[in-house]
Design a protein around this motif. Structure first.
Motif, short mmCIF file in Angstrom:
data_model
loop_
_atom_site.label_atom_id
_atom_site.label_comp_id
_atom_site.label_asym_id
_atom_site.label_seq_id
_atom_site.Cartn_x
_atom_site.Cartn_y
_atom_site.Cartn_z
N ILE A 172 -4.89 23.98 -28.18
CA ILE A 172 -5.81 24.89 -28.85
C ILE A 172 -5.07 26.12 -29.35
O ILE A 172 -5.22 26.54 -30.51
CB ILE A 172 -6.96 25.28 -27.90
CG1 ILE A 172 -7.81 24.06 -27.56
CG2 ILE A 172 -7.81 26.40 -28.49
CD1 ILE A 172 -8.83 24.30 -26.46
N ALA A 213 -13.84 26.94 -33.80
CA ALA A 213 -14.82 26.24 -32.97
C ALA A 213 -16.25 26.44 -33.43
O ALA A 213 -17.06 25.50 -33.39
CB ALA A 213 -14.67 26.66 -31.51
N LEU A 216 -11.61 18.65 -32.64
CA LEU A 216 -10.60 19.66 -32.97
C LEU A 216 -9.33 19.01 -33.51
O LEU A 216 -8.82 19.38 -34.57
CB LEU A 216 -10.27 20.49 -31.73
CG LEU A 216 -9.05 21.41 -31.85
CD1 LEU A 216 -9.28 22.49 -32.89
CD2 LEU A 216 -8.70 22.02 -30.50
N LEU A 266 -17.97 23.14 -31.84
CA LEU A 266 -17.27 22.52 -30.73
C LEU A 266 -17.76 23.06 -29.39
O LEU A 266 -17.92 24.27 -29.22
CB LEU A 266 -15.76 22.78 -30.83
CG LEU A 266 -15.07 22.38 -32.13
CD1 LEU A 266 -13.58 22.66 -32.02
CD2 LEU A 266 -15.32 20.91 -32.46
#
Length: 281
Positions: A72, A186, A270, A191
């Motif tokens: 991330i 996100a 993602l 997400l």
């Protein structure tokens, strides 16, 4: 064992393997999502999210996924590079002048992302509370000398990678890495993925359970043990220790290399979005 979801034609073996995780391998609860060329082809979930209460695992149940945080944070760094706001081969100190001490003047973001910066651990002892507070870790990294000439060797930067790239993100954007990730990525993709879980989301998380015999017996003073525990500030494995991975305080904090919490769909979406773009996520 019954589970929910679906798998496209040609991906039935994934569903079969998912089911065997429960029947043959004792899994409590899990989910798996797979994209191919931006199209979702597998979306499965089942089992129990909390063995204490029997709460079921739902489609978007999120669970601590620990070092998935590194991916991330790396996505965020590359997004800033794509926008021309971060040069991966320029010194970190260009954005973070206080970092340019004790032989770290030429360390670049690329070295950190490749675990070649010479900063796998922090020598200064830190408490659990200091780790949660962000700034003490940053100050300790500023004072730390590399273990080797940066760029010449590799060692897992288990926790330090997150703070090094995370502080760069903060210096460039004014946002902590978890906040920047939500704002830049996100929220738009919807997400169920965080670094630093909002308080309102904590009750719905899956709770980790110990799996006997899965952890190595590491001497506390070994380099790898020091990397995993930040020199003892964090518990390992100790999931239910007050400093362990089920700790609400730890889940809510931004631990940028090992503190990710996500659903399977969130993490898969993602990476699919980063690699190819997604169709109907």
């Amino acid at each position: 064992m019954e589970y929910n979801g679906w798998a496209d034609e040609g991906f039935g073996a994934v569903a079969d393997a998912f089911g065997r995780n429960f029947t043959d391998h004792g899994d409590l609860g899990a989910a798996v999502t797979v994209f191919v060329d931006g199209r979702k082809v597998v979306d499965l979930w089942g089992g129990t999210a909390d063995e204490r209460t029997g709460r079921p695992w739902e489609r978007d149940t999120a669970v601590p996924v620990m070092s998935a945080a590194k991916g991330i944070v790396a996505v965020c760094a590359h997004l800033l590079a794509q926008e021309g706001r971060l040069d991966l081969d320029a010194p970190i100190a260009d954005h973070w002048p206080e970092f340019a001490r004790h032989g770290k003047e030429r360390i670049t973001p690329r070295m950190v992302l490749a675990h070649r910066a010479g900063l796998p651990v922090i020598d200064r002892p830190l408490t659990f509370e200091e780790v949660l507070a962000w700034t003490p870790v940053v100050r300790a990294l500023e004072e730390q000398a590399p273990y080797w000439e940066p760029g010449t060797a590799h060692e897992y930067h288990g926790h330090t990678m997150g703070w090094l790239i995370g502080e760069l993100i903060r210096r460039i954007t004014g946002l902590t890495p978890g906040a920047y990730f939500r704002a830049a990525v996100a929220d738009e993709l919807k997400l169920t993925t965080w670094i630093g879980v909002p308080e309102a989301e904590l009750p719905g998380l899956a709770r980790l359970a110990e799996a006997p015999g899965t952890y190595p017996d590491l001497p506390a003073d070994s380099l790898f043990a020091r990397i995993l525990t930040m020199d003892g500030a964090l518990a390992f494995p100790g999931l239910d220790d007050p400093r362990g991975r089920n700790s609400p305080a730890l889940l809510a904090a931004e631990i940028p290399a090992t503190g990710a919490v996500s659903s399977a769909r969130g993490l898969a979406t993602l990476y699919a979005a980063a690699a190819t773009g997604v169709d109907g996520a």
